[in-house]
Design a protein around this motif. Structure first.
Motif, PDB file in Angstrom:
ATOM      1  N   PRO A  17       0.998  -1.112  -0.042  1.00 23.74           N
ATOM      2  CA  PRO A  17      -0.076  -0.047  -0.328  1.00 23.74           C
ATOM      3  C   PRO A  17       0.516   1.257  -0.120  1.00 23.74           C
ATOM      4  N   GLN A  18       2.092   1.119   0.640  1.00 20.65           N
ATOM      5  CA  GLN A  18       3.087   2.112   0.553  1.00 20.65           C
ATOM      6  C   GLN A  18       3.531   2.604  -0.978  1.00 20.65           C
ATOM      7  N   THR A  19       2.899   1.407  -2.016  1.00 24.17           N
ATOM      8  CA  THR A  19       3.886   1.970  -3.071  1.00 24.17           C
ATOM      9  C   THR A  19       3.415   3.461  -4.014  1.00 24.17           C
ATOM     10  N   PRO A  20       4.384   4.145  -4.602  1.00 30.53           N
ATOM     11  CA  PRO A  20       3.258   5.399  -5.114  1.00 30.53           C
ATOM     12  C   PRO A  20       2.560   5.284  -6.250  1.00 30.53           C
ATOM     13  N   LEU A  21       1.253   5.582  -6.708  1.00 27.14           N
ATOM     14  CA  LEU A  21       0.369   5.238  -7.408  1.00 27.14           C
ATOM     15  C   LEU A  21       1.176   5.150  -9.089  1.00 27.14           C
ATOM     16  N   LEU A  22       2.034   6.192  -8.994  1.00 25.49           N
ATOM     17  CA  LEU A  22       2.528   6.162  -9.964  1.00 25.49           C
ATOM     18  C   LEU A  22       3.091   5.008 -10.733  1.00 25.49           C
ATOM     19  N   TRP A  23       3.429   4.111  -9.978  1.00 26.21           N
ATOM     20  CA  TRP A  23       4.214   2.942 -10.357  1.00 26.21           C
ATOM     21  C   TRP A  23       3.155   2.133 -10.627  1.00 26.21           C
ATOM     22  N   TYR A  24       1.978   1.823  -9.532  1.00 30.58           N
ATOM     23  CA  TYR A  24       0.825   0.896 -10.034  1.00 30.58           C
ATOM     24  C   TYR A  24       0.583   1.571 -11.468  1.00 30.58           C
ATOM     25  N   LEU A  25      -0.150   2.400 -11.934  1.00 31.78           N
ATOM     26  CA  LEU A  25      -0.621   3.561 -13.351  1.00 31.78           C
ATOM     27  C   LEU A  25       0.239   2.307 -14.205  1.00 31.78           C
ATOM     28  N   ARG A  26       1.565   2.768 -14.097  1.00 33.94           N
ATOM     29  CA  ARG A  26       2.891   2.148 -15.245  1.00 33.94           C
ATOM     30  C   ARG A  26       3.087   1.357 -15.478  1.00 33.94           C
ATOM     31  N   ASP A  27       3.317   0.232 -14.138  1.00 30.79           N
ATOM     32  CA  ASP A  27       3.760  -1.235 -14.264  1.00 30.79           C
ATOM     33  C   ASP A  27       3.003  -1.715 -13.688  1.00 30.79           C
ATOM     34  N   HIS A  28       1.162  -1.475 -14.019  1.00 34.96           N
ATOM     35  CA  HIS A  28       0.567  -2.671 -13.069  1.00 34.96           C
ATOM     36  C   HIS A  28      -0.134  -2.753 -14.299  1.00 34.96           C
ATOM     37  N   LEU A  29      -0.743  -1.462 -14.698  1.00 34.17           N
ATOM     38  CA  LEU A  29      -2.094  -0.825 -16.001  1.00 34.17           C
ATOM     39  C   LEU A  29      -1.537  -0.918 -17.223  1.00 34.17           C
ATOM     40  N   GLY A  30       0.263  -0.477 -17.144  1.00 40.53           N
ATOM     41  CA  GLY A  30       0.762  -0.778 -18.395  1.00 40.53           C
ATOM     42  C   GLY A  30       0.304   1.151 -18.874  1.00 40.53           C
ATOM     43  N   LEU A  31      -0.358   2.067 -18.174  1.00 35.14           N
ATOM     44  CA  LEU A  31      -0.744   3.362 -18.664  1.00 35.14           C
ATOM     45  C   LEU A  31       0.226   4.380 -18.388  1.00 35.14           C
ATOM     46  N   MET A  32       1.074   4.471 -19.446  1.00 37.17           N
ATOM     47  CA  MET A  32       2.105   5.247 -19.935  1.00 37.17           C
ATOM     48  C   MET A  32       2.086   6.557 -19.963  1.00 37.17           C
ATOM     49  N   GLY A  33       0.868   6.896 -20.412  1.00 38.20           N
ATOM     50  CA  GLY A  33       0.943   8.286 -20.788  1.00 38.20           C
ATOM     51  C   GLY A  33       1.442   9.229 -18.885  1.00 38.20           C
ATOM     52  N   THR A  34       0.970   8.583 -17.822  1.00 35.55           N
ATOM     53  CA  THR A  34       1.231   9.594 -16.397  1.00 35.55           C
ATOM     54  C   THR A  34       2.993   8.871 -16.462  1.00 35.55           C
ATOM     55  N   LYS A  35       3.852  10.291 -16.603  1.00 31.85           N
ATOM     56  CA  LYS A  35       5.221  10.303 -16.781  1.00 31.85           C
ATOM     57  C   LYS A  35       5.323   9.972 -15.539  1.00 31.85           C
ATOM     58  N   TYR A  36       6.744   9.805 -15.648  1.00 27.42           N
ATOM     59  CA  TYR A  36       7.542   9.759 -13.987  1.00 27.42           C
ATOM     60  C   TYR A  36       8.928  10.796 -14.558  1.00 27.42           C
ATOM     61  N   SER A  37       9.258  11.830 -14.134  1.00 26.98           N
ATOM     62  CA  SER A  37      10.265  12.324 -14.162  1.00 26.98           C
ATOM     63  C   SER A  37      10.922  12.956 -13.065  1.00 26.98           C
ATOM     64  N   CYS A  38      10.635  13.440 -11.652  1.00 24.49           N
ATOM     65  CA  CYS A  38      11.334  13.935 -10.413  1.00 24.49           C
ATOM     66  C   CYS A  38      11.812  12.448  -9.060  1.00 24.49           C
ATOM     67  N   GLY A  39      10.014  12.618  -9.417  1.00 21.60           N
ATOM     68  CA  GLY A  39       9.402  11.066  -8.436  1.00 21.60           C
ATOM     69  C   GLY A  39       9.646  12.263  -6.983  1.00 21.60           C
ATOM     70  N   ILE A  40       9.950  13.438  -6.968  1.00 18.71           N
ATOM     71  CA  ILE A  40       9.928  14.565  -5.372  1.00 18.71           C
ATOM     72  C   ILE A  40       8.454  15.342  -5.099  1.00 18.71           C
TER      73      ILE A  40
END
Length: 152
Positions: A17-40
């Motif tokens: 449950p501490q996994t950032p939403l970004l990584w769930y969207l990208r890594d688990h759902l394959g939704l690559m439109g939400t970009k990773y840039s700074c992480g902070i």
């Protein structure tokens, strides 16, 4: 186990449950439109909507979105999306394009609260999304264009 609705589809989440939403969207759902840039939470490239509000998904843990409705750039639809997408094209906003999902998601949440914004209000609302190409004037023009189109 928790669940969220993403772009209209319900998902049961069985990861940390501490996994950032970004990584769930990208890594688990394959939704690559939400970009990773700074992480902070400094650049805004990862902006999504959680129950209609703009949220930085890189620092939002899954436990904070349990039971919510998440919309990514892939799920943005309707009059708001049409107005913004058309305005972005008409104003030739994208350069490299990397920040554009965050820009558009931030603009959509902003316009839903402020349908007749001033330049200063746009600049303030959009200040959390960094554009390395410097397209800020074009973004402002596109938001004004979209706002005019959305007027009744």
């Amino acid at each position: 186990m928790s669940s969220i609705q993403v772009n209209g589809k319900r998902y049961e989440i069985e990861i940390d449950p501490q996994t950032p939403l970004l990584w769930y969207l990208r890594d688990h759902l394959g939704l690559m439109g939400t970009k990773y840039s700074c992480g902070i939470a400094e650049c805004g490239a990862c902006t999504v909507h959680v129950d209609g509000e703009a949220v930085l998904s890189c620092v939002t843990p899954l436990e904070d979105v349990d039971g919510t409705d998440v919309t990514t750039i892939e799920g943005l639809a309707g009059n708001m999306a049409d107005a913004l997408f058309d305005a972005w094209t008409a104003e030739d906003v994208p350069q490299c394009g990397y920040c554009q999902p965050g820009q558009i998601m931030t603009a959509a949440a902003f316009l839903s609260r402020n349908p007749e914004p001033t330049d200063a209000q746009i600049d303030e609302a959009m200040s959390g999304v960094l554009c390395r190409c410097g397209t800020y004037p074009a973004v402002r023009n596109a938001i004004h264009r979209a706002a005019r189109r959305l007027q009744p």
